[in-house]
Design an enzyme around this catalytic site. Structure first.
Site, mmCIF file in Angstrom:
data_model
loop_
_atom_site.group_PDB
_atom_site.id
_atom_site.type_symbol
_atom_site.label_atom_id
_atom_site.label_comp_id
_atom_site.label_asym_id
_atom_site.label_seq_id
_atom_site.Cartn_x
_atom_site.Cartn_y
_atom_site.Cartn_z
ATOM 1 N N SER A 23 58.613 31.523 48.148
ATOM 2 C CA SER A 23 57.752 32.044 47.076
ATOM 3 C C SER A 23 58.545 32.246 45.784
ATOM 4 C CB SER A 23 57.135 33.379 47.510
ATOM 5 O OG SER A 23 58.141 34.279 47.942
ATOM 6 N N ASN A 110 58.823 44.015 53.609
ATOM 7 C CA ASN A 110 57.390 44.321 53.583
ATOM 8 C C ASN A 110 57.078 45.501 52.661
ATOM 9 O OD1 ASN A 110 57.369 42.322 55.435
ATOM 10 N ND2 ASN A 110 56.893 43.613 57.205
ATOM 11 N N THR A 155 14.892 38.363 24.993
ATOM 12 C CA THR A 155 14.818 38.393 26.453
ATOM 13 C C THR A 155 14.386 36.980 26.839
ATOM 14 O OG1 THR A 155 12.501 39.044 26.533
ATOM 15 C CG2 THR A 155 14.094 40.836 26.498
ATOM 16 N N HIS A 156 14.889 36.488 27.940
ATOM 17 C CA HIS A 156 14.624 35.085 28.344
ATOM 18 C C HIS A 156 15.074 34.109 27.261
ATOM 19 C CE1 HIS A 156 11.941 36.873 31.440
ATOM 20 N NE2 HIS A 156 11.624 37.689 30.447
ATOM 21 N N SER A 277 36.985 17.508 16.230
ATOM 22 C CA SER A 277 36.760 16.403 17.161
ATOM 23 C C SER A 277 37.620 15.222 16.734
ATOM 24 C CB SER A 277 35.281 16.017 17.125
ATOM 25 O OG SER A 277 35.111 14.679 17.556
ATOM 26 N N LYS A 283 32.851 17.814 12.971
ATOM 27 C CA LYS A 283 32.738 18.839 14.010
ATOM 28 C C LYS A 283 33.689 20.027 13.821
ATOM 29 C CE LYS A 283 30.525 18.921 17.215
ATOM 30 N NZ LYS A 283 30.686 18.286 18.526
ATOM 31 N N ASN A 285 34.346 23.022 16.506
ATOM 32 C CA ASN A 285 33.916 23.442 17.846
ATOM 33 C C ASN A 285 34.464 24.815 18.230
ATOM 34 O OD1 ASN A 285 32.571 20.981 18.257
ATOM 35 N ND2 ASN A 285 34.466 20.000 18.939
ATOM 36 N N GLU A 290 34.505 28.672 24.467
ATOM 37 C CA GLU A 290 34.210 27.835 25.642
ATOM 38 C C GLU A 290 35.285 27.997 26.717
ATOM 39 O OE1 GLU A 290 32.469 23.779 24.412
ATOM 40 O OE2 GLU A 290 33.505 24.532 22.653
ATOM 41 N N TYR A 317 51.896 43.707 58.051
ATOM 42 C CA TYR A 317 52.207 42.569 57.192
ATOM 43 C C TYR A 317 51.982 41.250 57.920
ATOM 44 C CZ TYR A 317 54.534 39.260 54.129
ATOM 45 O OH TYR A 317 54.795 38.191 53.313
ATOM 46 N N GLN A 322 51.601 36.796 51.203
ATOM 47 C CA GLN A 322 52.399 36.232 50.109
ATOM 48 C C GLN A 322 51.493 35.478 49.124
ATOM 49 O OE1 GLN A 322 56.503 34.762 50.768
ATOM 50 N NE2 GLN A 322 55.628 32.741 50.432
ATOM 51 N N LYS A 325 50.095 36.625 45.247
ATOM 52 C CA LYS A 325 50.789 36.692 43.957
ATOM 53 C C LYS A 325 50.336 35.705 42.899
ATOM 54 C CE LYS A 325 54.626 38.659 46.172
ATOM 55 N NZ LYS A 325 53.869 38.391 47.422
HETATM 56 N N1 ARG Z 1 57.921 37.039 49.963
HETATM 57 C C1 ARG Z 1 57.191 37.913 50.824
HETATM 58 C C2 ARG Z 1 55.832 38.198 50.216
HETATM 59 O O1 ARG Z 1 55.676 37.987 49.087
HETATM 60 C C3 ARG Z 1 57.949 39.180 51.024
HETATM 61 C C4 ARG Z 1 57.685 39.876 52.306
HETATM 62 C C5 ARG Z 1 58.146 39.043 53.424
HETATM 63 N N2 ARG Z 1 58.250 39.738 54.635
HETATM 64 C C6 ARG Z 1 58.379 39.062 55.772
HETATM 65 N N3 ARG Z 1 58.593 39.717 56.808
HETATM 66 N N4 ARG Z 1 58.244 37.766 55.796
HETATM 67 O O2 ARG Z 1 54.930 38.620 50.906
#
Ligand code: ARG
Length: 471
Positions: A23, A110, A155-156, A277, A283, A285, A290, A317, A322, A325
């Site tokens: 990660s 964790n 409305t509508h 454009s 144009k 825009n 949007e 956990y 993970q 994130k």
């Molecule tokens: N990189 C992990 C996460 O974001 C950290 C926790 C990992 N813990 C484990 N026992 N694998 O969740």
């Protein structure tokens, strides 16, 4: 590369698995929080006699060096070290020797990742709260600046009754104020300290969780160690807050896009907030609106994704978590961008008051007022509705407006009409007369603006208390 957990394994990790489970490409964002959390943890370990004071000093100095190296762009993140926690811990030991290995005493990744995410989200909540206040201020001041501009309310998407443009904008202010209230709720449940939960069950060491919470300025502790490492509610709540806020911005975007069209011509966006454009030279825009409307989709998606990830997870956990994130980080980025660009866009938007007023005078937006006139003379509303409806049909057949009718024509529909009917159904009267609390009269909208300014002051004061807690 030797793993921090390599002991029980007989061979190395498959490279594909390393890449898949890693990660670090996204959680490196948490480096400041990870280091701040580790420093607080090391201090606590020393204070509780779990490591020596000199060991804690070496660890803290090493962590500070790593922080400086990362900020100087002088730190290589390794995919093989999986995540931000192990990248930093491994480097610490390389720098300060085996004593670095004492940092992870009484801690698990964790509770560590939970701590980092709480700290990170707290920082971002303070920033997002500020941007939200900026947008509210832009909406409120734009409303104040165009206090007496009349437009048709819909409305509508059909013209319904005349309203003040400022009243319409203040509806968005009210929506954004609720968003701020939701942010407060998210803050309360993010301002809790999970460290000390260990992997899930607590720890055999005599730690002081309150000391860590105080160091990191947390409002409270997680009470249950299993909950502390399993909980992602605060992220879900944040994503829900963000999704609702993006839906508000998306609705405003939709209106602005309509208002910018030649069919409406109610507002014109500043050139700085529009794009052209590549083929059609004429144009201009409303791409920003949007895109904000479009980006609401991905934020809603992040909420759905994490709800779906969490719904089948047993305590405590699981690596699935993970996955919290990327959606969180993308939501934060999207929200900050959208809020910033919208505050500028709303403040710079030009309002075409004559065009709005003209539109408010069309399509019988004053028909309810005609009925109300008769009700005030004693006619039951249902009959008054019928009289006004017949008058509308009469006008439609002749290409007239209600205000074009003569008193004699009015009296054909009801003898209760007097000469004052024309004044009663003037567009300005329709607006001024809606003086019920929360209505569109200038007096009511003026009150709403004044209350809004006061509420905004309260929000800013609260944000100050949040900012003081940011690590
Ligand atoms: N990189 C992990 C996460 O974001 C950290 C926790 C990992 N813990 C484990 N026992 N694998 O969740």
């Amino acid at each position: 590369m030797t793993k921090l957990w390599g002991g029980r394994f007989t061979k190395g990790t498959d490279v594909l698995v390393e890449e898949f489970t890693s990660s670090i490409s996204f959680d490196r964002r948490l480096y400041r929080e990870d280091i701040a959390g580790s420093i607080a943890h090391a201090r606590m370990l020393a204070k509780c006699g779990i490591i020596e004071a000199a060991e804690a000093e070496a660890i803290i100095a090493g962590l500070q060096d790593i922080l400086a190296a990362i900020e100087a762009g002088d730190f290589t993140f390794e995919t093989a070290l999986e995540d931000i926690h192990m990248n930093i811990e491994k480097r610490l030991t390389e720098r300060i020797g085996p004593v670095g290995g004492k940092l992870h005493t009484a801690r698990s990744r964790n509770d560590q990742v939970a701590l980092d995410t709480h700290l990170y989200l707290r920082k971002e909540l303070a920033a997002i709260g500020g941007l939200l206040c900026d947008l509210q201020a832009a909406v409120l001041e734009t409303a104040a600046r165009h206090g007496d501009v009349i437009m048709p309310g819909y409305t509508h998407l059909q013209r319904a009754q005349p309203i003040l443009f400022s009243h319409h904008l203040m509806a968005y202010f009210a929506m954004l104020a609720r968003d701020f209230a939701r942010l407060r709720g998210v803050w309360e449940r993010t301002d809790l300290m999970p460290l000390g939960a260990g992997a899930l069950a607590g720890t055999t060491f005599p730690i002081d969780r309150q000391m860590v919470a105080d160091e990191l300025k947390f409002g409270g502790l997680y009470d249950n160690s299993i909950d502390a490492v399993s909980d992602r509610d605060y992220i879900l709540e944040f994503l829900a807050f963000a999704a609702i806020l993006m839906v508000h911005l998306s609705r405003l975007s939709e209106e602005i896009i309509l208002w910018c069209s030649a069919e409406f011509k109610f507002v014109e966006l500043d050139d700085a907030h529009c794009t052209g454009s590549s083929i059609m030279p004429q144009k201009k825009n409303p791409d920003v609106s949007e895109l904000v409307r479009g980006k609401s989709g991905r934020v809603i998606g992040h909420l759905m994704a994490l709800l779906t990830t969490m719904k089948g997870l047993p305590l405590a956990y699981n690596k699935d978590m993970q996955e919290d994130k990327e959606g969180l980080f993308d939501t934060i980025d999207t929200l900050k961008f959208s809020l910033t660009v919208y505050a500028a866009l709303v403040a710079a938007m030009k309002v075409n008051a004559p065009r709005m007023l003209d539109a408010a005078g069309e399509d019988f937006a004053n028909a309810t007022d005609m009925a109300d006139y008769l009700v005030k003379k004693g006619l039951p509303f249902r009959q008054a509705h019928e009289v006004a409806g017949r008058s509308v049909r009469y006008c439609l057949e002749r290409g007239k407006k209600l205000t074009d009718l003569s008193l004699a024509e009015f009296r054909e529909f009801s003898p209760m009409f007097d000469a004052d009917i024309l004044a009663a159904i003037k567009v300005e009267t329709c607006v001024t007369a809606r003086d019920s609390y929360g209505g569109t009269s200038p007096a009511q909208v003026g009150g709403a603006i004044a209350r809004g300014r006061e509420a905004l002051g309260g929000q800013l004061a609260l944000l100050d208390t949040y900012r003081r807690k940011v690590i």
